[in-house]
Scaffold this active site. Structure first.
Site, mmCIF file in Angstrom:
data_model
loop_
_atom_site.group_PDB
_atom_site.id
_atom_site.type_symbol
_atom_site.label_atom_id
_atom_site.label_comp_id
_atom_site.label_asym_id
_atom_site.label_seq_id
_atom_site.Cartn_x
_atom_site.Cartn_y
_atom_site.Cartn_z
ATOM 1 N N HIS A 105 0.834 -1.195 0.000
ATOM 2 C CA HIS A 105 0.000 0.000 0.000
ATOM 3 C C HIS A 105 0.874 1.252 0.000
ATOM 4 O O HIS A 105 1.904 1.298 0.698
ATOM 5 C CB HIS A 105 -0.912 0.027 1.228
ATOM 6 C CG HIS A 105 -1.749 -1.199 1.385
ATOM 7 N ND1 HIS A 105 -2.633 -1.626 0.423
ATOM 8 C CD2 HIS A 105 -1.840 -2.106 2.393
ATOM 9 C CE1 HIS A 105 -3.224 -2.738 0.815
ATOM 10 N NE2 HIS A 105 -2.759 -3.045 2.013
ATOM 11 N N GLU A 122 -2.033 -0.108 8.352
ATOM 12 C CA GLU A 122 -3.051 -1.026 8.875
ATOM 13 C C GLU A 122 -2.473 -1.934 9.950
ATOM 14 O O GLU A 122 -1.263 -2.030 10.123
ATOM 15 C CB GLU A 122 -3.626 -1.876 7.741
ATOM 16 C CG GLU A 122 -2.606 -2.747 7.039
ATOM 17 C CD GLU A 122 -3.162 -3.430 5.796
ATOM 18 O OE1 GLU A 122 -4.389 -3.618 5.713
ATOM 19 O OE2 GLU A 122 -2.363 -3.784 4.912
ATOM 20 N N HIS A 180 3.242 -7.538 1.777
ATOM 21 C CA HIS A 180 2.571 -8.443 2.711
ATOM 22 C C HIS A 180 1.480 -9.259 2.030
ATOM 23 O O HIS A 180 1.029 -8.934 0.930
ATOM 24 C CB HIS A 180 1.944 -7.643 3.865
ATOM 25 C CG HIS A 180 0.863 -6.703 3.401
ATOM 26 N ND1 HIS A 180 1.129 -5.430 2.962
ATOM 27 C CD2 HIS A 180 -0.483 -6.855 3.308
ATOM 28 C CE1 HIS A 180 0.004 -4.829 2.620
ATOM 29 N NE2 HIS A 180 -0.997 -5.678 2.819
ATOM 30 N N ARG A 200 -1.294 -4.749 -6.181
ATOM 31 C CA ARG A 200 -1.128 -6.198 -6.184
ATOM 32 C C ARG A 200 0.094 -6.537 -7.031
ATOM 33 O O ARG A 200 0.170 -6.142 -8.202
ATOM 34 C CB ARG A 200 -2.387 -6.840 -6.765
ATOM 35 C CG ARG A 200 -2.499 -8.335 -6.602
ATOM 36 C CD ARG A 200 -3.781 -8.878 -7.253
ATOM 37 N NE ARG A 200 -4.975 -8.351 -6.623
ATOM 38 C CZ ARG A 200 -5.929 -7.687 -7.279
ATOM 39 N NH1 ARG A 200 -5.837 -7.462 -8.570
ATOM 40 N NH2 ARG A 200 -6.999 -7.259 -6.632
#
Length: 322
Positions: A105, A122, A180, A200
Site C-alpha cells: 500500500h 493497517e 505483505h 497487487r
C-alpha cells in the site's frame, strides 16, 4: 440526550473474493450466502461502500450523513479539526480461505498524488488460525528494486520474503510500503486508514471462475515498496479489565480489553471510539438502555457519549485517534 449519542452498529458490507470462504458465517455469525466471502466491511466511508446504521433512532441513515449533521458529536472535536467531516478509519473482518495476493500500500503522499486518497497503514488481530497458517510480511533481509524484480520475474518472490507463523491473538502492524499477504486459514480483524488503494504484485498465477487473472500493479508498486527489513509483530500485555495498548501510531491507537465483570468508562470528547468484539460477549449500559454484543460485533461509540458501563466476558479491541 443528543439523538446522535448511542452505541451505533452498521449493516456489514460483504465482499466476495477469489480467496474468500465461509468462516465469516461459521466463526463470526455474519449472514453470508456465498462460499467465497472474503471481507465484512464493518465501518466504512469509502466511496461506494458507505456504512448504513442498523440500530436505534438513526437506523437506515448513512454514517456519512450522521457525521455531516453531528461532526463534533460523532467524530470528536480533535478528529473533526484534523480530518474535517471525513471518517478517517476503515474496519473489516477478513476470512482467507486461500493466500491473498502479495501486495503493498502507498503512503499518504503517494496516495494523495496518484489517487487523491489517504495511504493505508493497517494492523491485523488474528482471531482464528488453522494449524500451519502464516503471514507473509516484509523482506527477510534488506533488499533492493533489482533483486525484488528478478525474483518476481522468476516467480521466486516468496524466497526473499519473511513468513511468520500466525496464531489466535497475534497482532501485526503494517506501515505503508510493507510487502505483505494474509496466509490461508486465517480469520482476522483489520484496522486501517480509510483507503482502498492496493498495489497487487503477485497473485500466484491463479484465475477466477471465468479463467481470468487479476490485474497486477507491478510498476506502480516500485516506488511504494520499503525494501528494508521491518518489525511488524507486536507484543502486548493482557491484564484483565484494563485497556492494554497494542498499537499507538499517528493514525490510530488500538488497545485490547480482556473483560471479566463490569468496568466504568469516562472518556474525553476528542475522538470517537470503536469496539470490535474478537471473543466472547459484552453489554454496554448507557443511561437506562442496555446494548448487547457478541464475537464479530463492531460498535461505534460517538465522541459525545463519554460515560457508560461495559460488562461481560470478552476480548475487545478498543480503537480511537489520539
Amino acid at each position: 440526550m443528543n439523538p446522535a449519542l448511542y452505541p451505533l452498529q452498521f449493516d456489514p458490507i460483504l465482499k466476495e473474493r477469489i480467496w474468500g470462504g465461509e468462516k465469516l458465517k461459521t466463526v463470526l455469525n455474519k449472514d453470508i450466502t456465498s462460499k467465497i466471502t472474503g471481507e465484512s466491511w464493518e465501518l466504512s466511508t469509502v466511496q461506494g461502500d458507505i456504512s448504513i446504521i442498523a440500530n436505534g433512532e438513526h437506523k437506515g441513515t448513512s454514517l456519512q450523513d450522521l457525521i455531516n449533521n453531528f461532526p463534533d458529536e460523532v467524530l470528536g472535536t480533535k478528529v473533526h479539526e484534523r480530518f474535517g467531516k471525513q471518517f478517517p478509519l476503515l474496519f473489516k473482518f477478513i476470512d482467507a480461505r486461500e493466500d491473498l495476493s502479495i501486495q503493498v500500500h502507498p503512503n499518504d503522499e503517494l496516495a494523495k498524488e496518484r489517487h487523491n486518497s489517504f495511504g493505508k497503514t493497517e494492523m491485523w488481530y488474528i482471531m482464528q488460525a488453522d494449524e500451519g497458517s502464516r503471514i507473509i510480511v516484509g523482506f527477510k533481509e534488506k533488499s533492493n528494486q533489482q533483486e525484488y524484480l528478478e525474483n518476481l520475474k522468476n516467480k521466486n518472490l516468496l524466497s526473499i520474503l519473511e513468513q511468520v507463523p500466525a496464531k489466535e491473538g497475534d497482532v501485526f502492524f503494517l506501515e505503508t510500503g510493507t510487502v505483505h499477504a494474509i496466509g490461508a486459514g486465517i480469520v482476522l480483524a483489520e484496522i486501517q486508514q480509510t483507503s482502498d488503494i492496493t498495489y497487487r504484485i503477485y497473485d500466484f498465477d491463479r484465475v477466477d471462475a471465468s479463467g481470468n487473472t487479476r490485474e497486477l500493479h507491478v510498476d506502480q508498486a516500485l516506488d511504494a515498496i520499503n525494501y528494508n527489513v521491518v518489525e511488524t509483530q507486536k507484543k502486548y500485555q493482557t491484564q484483565k479489565n484494563v485497556f492494554n495498548e497494542i498499537v499507538d501510531c499517528p493514525y490510530f491507537t488500538t488497545n485490547v480489553l480482556p473483560l471479566q465483570g463490569t468496568i466504568e468508562i469516562d472518556k474525553t470528547f476528542e475522538s470517537f471510539t470503536v469496539y470490535m468484539c474478537v471473543d466472547g460477549y459484552f453489554e454496554i449500559e448507557y443511561y437506562d438502555e442496555k446494548y448487547t454484543y457478541e464475537k464479530g460485533a463492531t460498535v461505534l461509540i460517538p465522541a459525545g457519549m463519554n460515560m457508560f458501563k461495559i460488562s461481560g466476558n470478552a476480548s475487545i479491541l478498543e480503537i480511537y485517534i489520539s
